[in-house]
Every structure is written in structure tokens, then in C-alpha cells.
Write a protein that holds these residues in place. Structure first.
Motif, PDB file in Angstrom:
ATOM      1  N   ASP A 159       0.745  -1.322   0.054  1.00  0.00           N
ATOM      2  CA  ASP A 159       0.227   0.056   0.001  1.00  0.00           C
ATOM      3  C   ASP A 159       0.882   1.323  -0.086  1.00  0.00           C
ATOM      4  OD1 ASP A 159      -2.458  -1.259  -0.226  1.00  0.00           O
ATOM      5  OD2 ASP A 159      -2.862  -0.969   2.057  1.00  0.00           O
ATOM      6  N   PRO A 160       0.302   2.375  -0.448  1.00  0.00           N
ATOM      7  CA  PRO A 160       1.120   3.526  -0.595  1.00  0.00           C
ATOM      8  C   PRO A 160       2.000   3.928   0.725  1.00  0.00           C
ATOM      9  CG  PRO A 160      -0.944   4.030  -1.545  1.00  0.00           C
ATOM     10  CD  PRO A 160      -1.129   2.713  -0.897  1.00  0.00           C
ATOM     11  N   LEU A 161       3.324   3.960   0.538  1.00  0.00           N
ATOM     12  CA  LEU A 161       4.322   4.067   1.495  1.00  0.00           C
ATOM     13  C   LEU A 161       4.523   5.633   1.886  1.00  0.00           C
ATOM     14  CD1 LEU A 161       6.754   2.679   3.418  1.00  0.00           C
ATOM     15  CD2 LEU A 161       8.373   3.025   1.637  1.00  0.00           C
ATOM     16  N   LYS A 162       4.279   5.926   2.881  1.00  0.00           N
ATOM     17  CA  LYS A 162       4.385   7.599   3.578  1.00  0.00           C
ATOM     18  C   LYS A 162       5.471   7.722   4.310  1.00  0.00           C
ATOM     19  CE  LYS A 162       1.078   8.682   1.024  1.00  0.00           C
ATOM     20  NZ  LYS A 162       1.580   9.231  -0.331  1.00  0.00           N
ATOM     21  N   HIS A 163       5.777   6.791   5.106  1.00  0.00           N
ATOM     22  CA  HIS A 163       6.900   7.215   6.114  1.00  0.00           C
ATOM     23  C   HIS A 163       7.806   5.831   6.525  1.00  0.00           C
ATOM     24  CE1 HIS A 163       7.301   9.208  10.298  1.00  0.00           C
ATOM     25  NE2 HIS A 163       8.600   8.404   9.985  1.00  0.00           N
ATOM     26  N   VAL A 164       9.094   6.004   6.409  1.00  0.00           N
ATOM     27  CA  VAL A 164       9.685   4.788   6.773  1.00  0.00           C
ATOM     28  C   VAL A 164      11.066   5.130   7.394  1.00  0.00           C
ATOM     29  CG1 VAL A 164      10.996   5.011   4.312  1.00  0.00           C
ATOM     30  CG2 VAL A 164      10.644   2.775   4.923  1.00  0.00           C
ATOM     31  N   ILE A 165      11.701   4.038   7.990  1.00  0.00           N
ATOM     32  CA  ILE A 165      13.044   4.333   8.301  1.00  0.00           C
ATOM     33  C   ILE A 165      14.195   3.597   7.652  1.00  0.00           C
ATOM     34  CG2 ILE A 165      14.666   3.428  10.713  1.00  0.00           C
ATOM     35  CD1 ILE A 165      11.926   3.116  12.235  1.00  0.00           C
ATOM     36  N   VAL A 166      14.895   4.426   7.183  1.00  0.00           N
ATOM     37  CA  VAL A 166      16.130   4.103   6.275  1.00  0.00           C
ATOM     38  C   VAL A 166      17.376   3.676   7.091  1.00  0.00           C
ATOM     39  CG1 VAL A 166      17.568   4.380   4.432  1.00  0.00           C
ATOM     40  CG2 VAL A 166      15.223   4.918   4.378  1.00  0.00           C
ATOM     41  N   GLY A 167      18.097   2.570   7.363  1.00  0.00           N
ATOM     42  CA  GLY A 167      19.215   2.341   8.035  1.00  0.00           C
ATOM     43  C   GLY A 167      20.281   3.110   7.639  1.00  0.00           C
ATOM     44  N   LEU A 168      21.380   2.769   8.681  1.00  0.00           N
ATOM     45  CA  LEU A 168      22.624   3.584   8.745  1.00  0.00           C
ATOM     46  C   LEU A 168      23.868   2.584   8.674  1.00  0.00           C
ATOM     47  CD1 LEU A 168      22.104   6.840  10.375  1.00  0.00           C
ATOM     48  CD2 LEU A 168      22.893   6.789   8.116  1.00  0.00           C
ATOM     49  N   ALA A 169      24.753   2.708   8.207  1.00  0.00           N
ATOM     50  CA  ALA A 169      26.105   1.689   7.973  1.00  0.00           C
ATOM     51  C   ALA A 169      27.111   2.133   9.010  1.00  0.00           C
ATOM     52  CB  ALA A 169      26.601   1.592   6.494  1.00  0.00           C
ATOM     53  N   ASP A 170      26.937   3.420   9.527  1.00  0.00           N
ATOM     54  CA  ASP A 170      28.078   3.811  10.515  1.00  0.00           C
ATOM     55  C   ASP A 170      28.555   2.768  11.638  1.00  0.00           C
ATOM     56  OD1 ASP A 170      26.038   5.766   9.795  1.00  0.00           O
ATOM     57  OD2 ASP A 170      27.415   7.319  10.933  1.00  0.00           O
TER      58      ASP A 170
ATOM     59  N   MET B  34      15.934  -9.489  -6.015  1.00  0.00           N
ATOM     60  CA  MET B  34      14.267  -9.194  -5.802  1.00  0.00           C
ATOM     61  C   MET B  34      13.934  -8.643  -4.566  1.00  0.00           C
ATOM     62  SD  MET B  34      13.579 -13.397  -5.334  1.00  0.00           S
ATOM     63  CE  MET B  34      11.692 -13.173  -4.985  1.00  0.00           C
ATOM     64  N   ASN B  35      14.587  -8.307  -3.875  1.00  0.00           N
ATOM     65  CA  ASN B  35      14.711  -7.818  -2.683  1.00  0.00           C
ATOM     66  C   ASN B  35      14.346  -6.099  -2.906  1.00  0.00           C
ATOM     67  OD1 ASN B  35      15.734  -6.019  -0.079  1.00  0.00           O
ATOM     68  ND2 ASN B  35      15.152  -7.962   0.411  1.00  0.00           N
ATOM     69  N   CYS B  36      13.133  -6.018  -3.474  1.00  0.00           N
ATOM     70  CA  CYS B  36      12.636  -4.367  -3.951  1.00  0.00           C
ATOM     71  C   CYS B  36      11.863  -3.726  -2.824  1.00  0.00           C
ATOM     72  CB  CYS B  36      12.188  -4.461  -5.037  1.00  0.00           C
ATOM     73  SG  CYS B  36      10.558  -5.360  -5.058  1.00  0.00           S
ATOM     74  N   LEU B  37      11.685  -2.306  -3.067  1.00  0.00           N
ATOM     75  CA  LEU B  37      10.932  -1.574  -1.887  1.00  0.00           C
ATOM     76  C   LEU B  37       9.707  -1.136  -3.023  1.00  0.00           C
ATOM     77  CD1 LEU B  37      10.289  -0.520   0.597  1.00  0.00           C
ATOM     78  CD2 LEU B  37      11.795   1.474  -0.247  1.00  0.00           C
ATOM     79  N   VAL B  38       8.538  -1.642  -2.544  1.00  0.00           N
ATOM     80  CA  VAL B  38       7.272  -1.213  -3.162  1.00  0.00           C
ATOM     81  C   VAL B  38       6.879   0.153  -2.653  1.00  0.00           C
ATOM     82  CG1 VAL B  38       4.972  -1.991  -3.739  1.00  0.00           C
ATOM     83  CG2 VAL B  38       6.669  -3.682  -3.790  1.00  0.00           C
ATOM     84  N   LEU B  39       6.592   1.054  -3.490  1.00  0.00           N
ATOM     85  CA  LEU B  39       6.041   2.454  -3.132  1.00  0.00           C
ATOM     86  C   LEU B  39       4.538   2.311  -3.073  1.00  0.00           C
ATOM     87  CD1 LEU B  39       8.520   5.047  -4.297  1.00  0.00           C
ATOM     88  CD2 LEU B  39       8.400   3.608  -2.163  1.00  0.00           C
ATOM     89  N   ASP B  40       4.025   1.697  -4.255  1.00  0.00           N
ATOM     90  CA  ASP B  40       2.418   1.716  -4.093  1.00  0.00           C
ATOM     91  C   ASP B  40       2.111   0.721  -5.179  1.00  0.00           C
ATOM     92  OD1 ASP B  40       2.280   2.882  -6.562  1.00  0.00           O
ATOM     93  OD2 ASP B  40       2.426   4.714  -5.955  1.00  0.00           O
TER      94      ASP B  40
ATOM     95  N   THR C  73      14.919  -0.932   4.901  1.00  0.00           N
ATOM     96  CA  THR C  73      13.723   0.134   5.187  1.00  0.00           C
ATOM     97  C   THR C  73      12.986  -0.578   6.065  1.00  0.00           C
ATOM     98  OG1 THR C  73      12.602  -0.770   3.106  1.00  0.00           O
ATOM     99  CG2 THR C  73      13.971   1.142   2.846  1.00  0.00           C
ATOM    100  N   ALA C  74      12.319  -0.122   7.137  1.00  0.00           N
ATOM    101  CA  ALA C  74      11.310  -0.555   8.040  1.00  0.00           C
ATOM    102  C   ALA C  74      10.131   0.193   7.794  1.00  0.00           C
ATOM    103  CB  ALA C  74      11.817  -0.680   9.330  1.00  0.00           C
ATOM    104  N   ASP C  75       8.878  -0.230   7.678  1.00  0.00           N
ATOM    105  CA  ASP C  75       7.667   0.617   7.390  1.00  0.00           C
ATOM    106  C   ASP C  75       7.383   1.530   8.658  1.00  0.00           C
ATOM    107  OD1 ASP C  75       7.573  -0.661   4.820  1.00  0.00           O
ATOM    108  OD2 ASP C  75       5.535  -1.314   5.326  1.00  0.00           O
ATOM    109  N   VAL C  76       6.975   2.567   8.609  1.00  0.00           N
ATOM    110  CA  VAL C  76       6.370   3.017   9.648  1.00  0.00           C
ATOM    111  C   VAL C  76       4.802   3.380   9.441  1.00  0.00           C
ATOM    112  CG1 VAL C  76       6.308   5.244  11.120  1.00  0.00           C
ATOM    113  CG2 VAL C  76       8.418   4.347  10.195  1.00  0.00           C
ATOM    114  N   TYR C  77       4.537   4.017   8.104  1.00  0.00           N
ATOM    115  CA  TYR C  77       3.367   4.201   7.566  1.00  0.00           C
ATOM    116  C   TYR C  77       2.916   3.838   6.218  1.00  0.00           C
ATOM    117  CZ  TYR C  77      -1.275   6.621   7.800  1.00  0.00           C
ATOM    118  OH  TYR C  77      -2.680   6.831   7.708  1.00  0.00           O
ATOM    119  N   ARG C  78       2.034   3.197   5.932  1.00  0.00           N
ATOM    120  CA  ARG C  78       1.540   2.934   4.449  1.00  0.00           C
ATOM    121  C   ARG C  78      -0.248   3.260   4.781  1.00  0.00           C
ATOM    122  NH1 ARG C  78       4.690   0.141   0.729  1.00  0.00           N
ATOM    123  NH2 ARG C  78       6.494  -0.702   1.650  1.00  0.00           N
ATOM    124  N   GLU C  79      -0.698   3.842   3.752  1.00  0.00           N
ATOM    125  CA  GLU C  79      -2.165   4.145   3.583  1.00  0.00           C
ATOM    126  C   GLU C  79      -2.745   2.785   3.543  1.00  0.00           C
ATOM    127  OE1 GLU C  79      -2.708   6.482   0.379  1.00  0.00           O
ATOM    128  OE2 GLU C  79      -2.063   8.377   1.568  1.00  0.00           O
ATOM    129  N   GLY C  80      -3.815   2.695   4.255  1.00  0.00           N
ATOM    130  CA  GLY C  80      -4.963   1.497   4.128  1.00  0.00           C
ATOM    131  C   GLY C  80      -4.870   0.934   5.426  1.00  0.00           C
TER     132      GLY C  80
END
Ligand code: DAV
Length: 375
Positions: free
Chosen positions: A12-23, A303-309, A352-359
Motif C-alpha cells: 500500500d502507498p508508503l508514506k513514512h519509513v526508517i532507512v538504515g545507516l552503516a556507521d 528481488m529484494n525491492c521496495l514497493v512504494l504503491d 527500510t522498515a515501514d512506519v506508515y502505509r495508507e490503508g
């Protein structure tokens, strides 16, 4: 106060996500959950400690660029607070000499509707990884009155949580595959163990991979914890190292899944999909023969893709076959270079970890046939 956390699936439409860091990322030393898993001819054999700074910088540049592309597509991006991973983990039950990373938030955090669960991970080196996300989760808690913050029962990770000598370099690939088919994995059923990335959320149904990082007891926990959801145990006998479902079985939109052709879902586990008109198609072949250096994952990160909608997907920019297939399946593709980040914990979905998807929580499987996967 605002609603911040809501996500029931990966499409479902992705609105908010956590993107990791390599530090500060490290290659952890061997431990019971991982020892001998690194192939005998790998340059990573016997190697542990901080990853070379230059590789960290390259990975972070690609992670930052992903964050930028997401922002341009209307997605709010948060970033974790990395720890100094180059420090030992000491508990009353074990000691290991280094932690790992917070590049792949998807392994640690599982979003189910208004709730984020800190997973019960089986690697000792990942025992404290959730702390990198605590500032974010604390903020969500302060700002979103409906956010439910959960930590799965903390595993102790004593020696009885693992089968010893499970990883023996003399074991052939055939024997490994036989083990996977027999659902014989390195973890025991002593305590609840799971990585969030083994859980595929499709509304009311959770499909959980039983493999090296997730055991049956975890599925039992999910079943009791979420009586309104349906829990399914799936496994993929073609995978000699079954870790995480997101390079194996990936939803693109309601009714459509791409499945790794070397790790096909067995016939008897397909009934639930067939009865509800879900299509499972073979994923395209990876564009690369080998993963990049110092990478744990296989070439199937393709195949490890990120679906936006339902119509848009982010793919790794050099994965030409996968992008072509996405196009044929009616998806618009946004290519993003990401191979420098792979060694730190995977590709676009991992990072990426989902925070908010519509629906909301839809029932995509109203026809509950007699189903061998049902826990
Ligand atoms: O195919 O090596 C990688 C999955 C990472 N989350 C693989 C699985």
C-alpha cells in the motif's frame, strides 16, 4: 497529536519509513547461530571486526541517496542512531566480542498496523540492535497516541537455544538442502526466536518463514498474540541457508507475488494462494553471478525491492532482469544504485522498515481452504 504508525502490508502507498545507516558496522565473530555458515572459500572466513571505513562511506552514500529518492516521492524518512557496534555483548548467559550494524532495520522492527515490535533475534551479536531505533520509537510514542510499542519476549540465547555443530563444513550442499526440506535448522525450540524479516504481512494473514532465524515457537507466539490475524508457517526447501523471506517470496501488489525460482513454495503450501486467486510468478534471474565482497546475502537480493504503491517499485539500478520483469508485470520502476550497501545487511527491502502505509487491515484470503501452512 498525529497518527504516525500504520502499516499492514508491503504494497500500500508508503508514506513514512526508517532507512538504515552503516556507521560503525562490524563483521561479527562466529557464534552458535552463525558459525561455519560462511562458505569455506569466502574471504570472510575467520574475519571479524570493524568494516573498512571506505566501504562504510560508500554504503552510507547509497543509503542517503535512497532516503533522498524516497523524499522526492513523498515519503517521510527517519534514520536510526547507530551505536558503537565494535563493543562486546555481555549478559549473564553469554559473551560475544562485537555487535553488527543497524543498516537493515527490517530485520529488527516489525510493523503490524499501529504497532511496532522489536523482534526476538537469534544472533547474539544483534542482541542490542533495537537500541539504535529507540529514539525514533520513543518519539512515535510521544507523538502518536495510538502507537503500540512492543518488545517480543527477550531470548536468553544460552547454548541450549542452538544445535551445536549444526554448521559443519564437511556437510555437502545436498545434505544442507535435505535439512531445509526436513525443517532441521540451527535454532532449537527452547525459546521464541524470530527476525522481523521472516514475516510477510498481507493484511489479516502473516506468512512466516520457518528457517535459520525463526522457529516454530515464534509462530505460536504470533498466534496467541494476534488472535485476529491468521498465522501461516511457510518454508522453501530449495534454500540451503533460509534466512529472511524477502529475497524469496515478495508481494508486489494485491494478488501478485514473485517467488525465487530456486526456492519455490512447495505445492501443498500453495492452496491458500490458489483459492484466493493470488498469482505466484518466478522472479527474474539476478543480473550478477556473485554478491559484492564481504556480503552475507545471496545474489537474490536482486528481488529484494521496495514497493512504494500498487504501481511503483524501487529496484537496484544494475538489476536489469528484475527491472525488465517489473515493467512486464505493469510496475513503474525507480532504479536506485545500492550494491555498495548490500554487504551491510541486504538490499532495498532489508534497509527500510515501514512506519506508515495508507490503508487498513484487509482480508486478502477470504477463502480459507484446508491449509497446511496454518499455525
Ligand atoms: O538470499 O541471501 C537475504 C535476505 C536478507 N534480508 C539471501 C537472503
Amino acid at each position: 497529536m498525529a497518527k504516525i504508525v500504520n502499516s499492514w502490508n508491503d504494497f500500500d502507498p508508503l508514506k513514512h519509513v526508517i532507512v538504515g545507516l552503516a556507521d560503525h558496522s562490524c563483521i561479527p565473530p562466529e557464534e552458535p547461530a552463525t558459525s561455519e555458515k560462511v562458505p569455506i572459500d569466502s574471504e570472510m572466513r575467520g574475519m571479524w571486526g570493524p568494516r573498512p571505513l571506505e566501504t562504510v562511506e560508500k554504503a552510507n552514500a547509497q543509503l542517503d541517496n535512497l532516503a533522498k529518492v524516497l523524499g522526492e516521492n513523498g515519503v517521510t524518512v527517519d534514520r536510526p542512531s547507530p551505536l558503537q557496534w565494535n563493543a562486546p555483548v555481555i549478559t549473564p548467559d553469554f559473551r560475544t566480542d562485537s555487535m553488527m550494524t543497524c543498516m537493515p532495520p527490517r530485520d529488527t522492527l516489525l510493523t503490524i498496523g499501529p504497532e511496532i515490535i522489536e523482534a526476538a533475534m537469534s544472533f547474539r551479536c544483534r542482541f542490542w540492535e533495537y537500541l539504535a531505533f529507540r529514539p525514533l520509537l520513543n518519539r512515535y510514542f510521544n507523538e502518536d497516541p495510538e502507537f503500540i510499542w512492543t518488545q517480543a519476549p527477550r531470548p536468553r540465547l544460552t547454548d541450549i537455544s542452538y544445535k551445536h555443530n549444526y554448521y559443519d563444513e564437511r556437510i555437502s550442499l545436498e545434505e544442507r538442502l535435505e535439512r531445509t526440506a526436513n525443517k532441521d535448522f540451527v535454532t532449537t525450540e527452547e525459546e521464541i526466536l524470530f527476525d522481523a524479516a521472516d514475516v510477510l504481512r498481507i493484511g489479516k494473514d502473516l506468512f512466516i518463514q520457518h528457517g535459520l532465524t525463526t522457529n516454530r515457537k515464534a509462530m505460536e507466539w504470533f498466534k496467541r498474540r494476534y488472535p485476529d490475524l491468521r498465522i501461516h508457517a511457510v518454508n522453501f526447501p530449495g534454500d540451503p541457508y533460509p534466512i529472511h523471506i524477502d529475497a524469496t517470496f515478495v508481494t508486489l501488489r494485491p494478488g501478485l507475488i514473485i517467488n525465487n525460482p530456486q526456492r519455490r513454495l512447495p505445492e501443498d503450501q500453495r492452496k491458500i494462494f490458489e483459492a484466493n486467486d493470488w498469482q505466484i510468478v518466478d522472479a527474474a534471474q539476478p543480473a550478477h553471478k556473485n554478491p559484492p565482497p564481504l556480503c552475507y546475502s545471496s545474489v537474490w537480493l536482486s528481488m529484494n525491492c521496495l514497493v512504494l504503491d500498487h504501481k511503483t517499485v524501487i529496484c537496484e539500478a544494475s538489476e536489469v532482469n528484475q527491472m525488465e520483469q517489473m515493467d512486464k508485470l505493469g510496475m513503474n520502476v525507480i532504479p536506485v544504485p545500492f550494491r555498495d550497501a548490500y554487504p551491510f545487511g541486504g538490499a532495498l527491502h532489508c534497509a527500510t522498515a515501514d512506519v506508515y502505509r495508507e490503508g487498513g487491515c484487509e482480508d486478502y484470503f477470504p477463502n480459507q481452504v484446508e491449509d497446511v501452512t496454518r499455525v
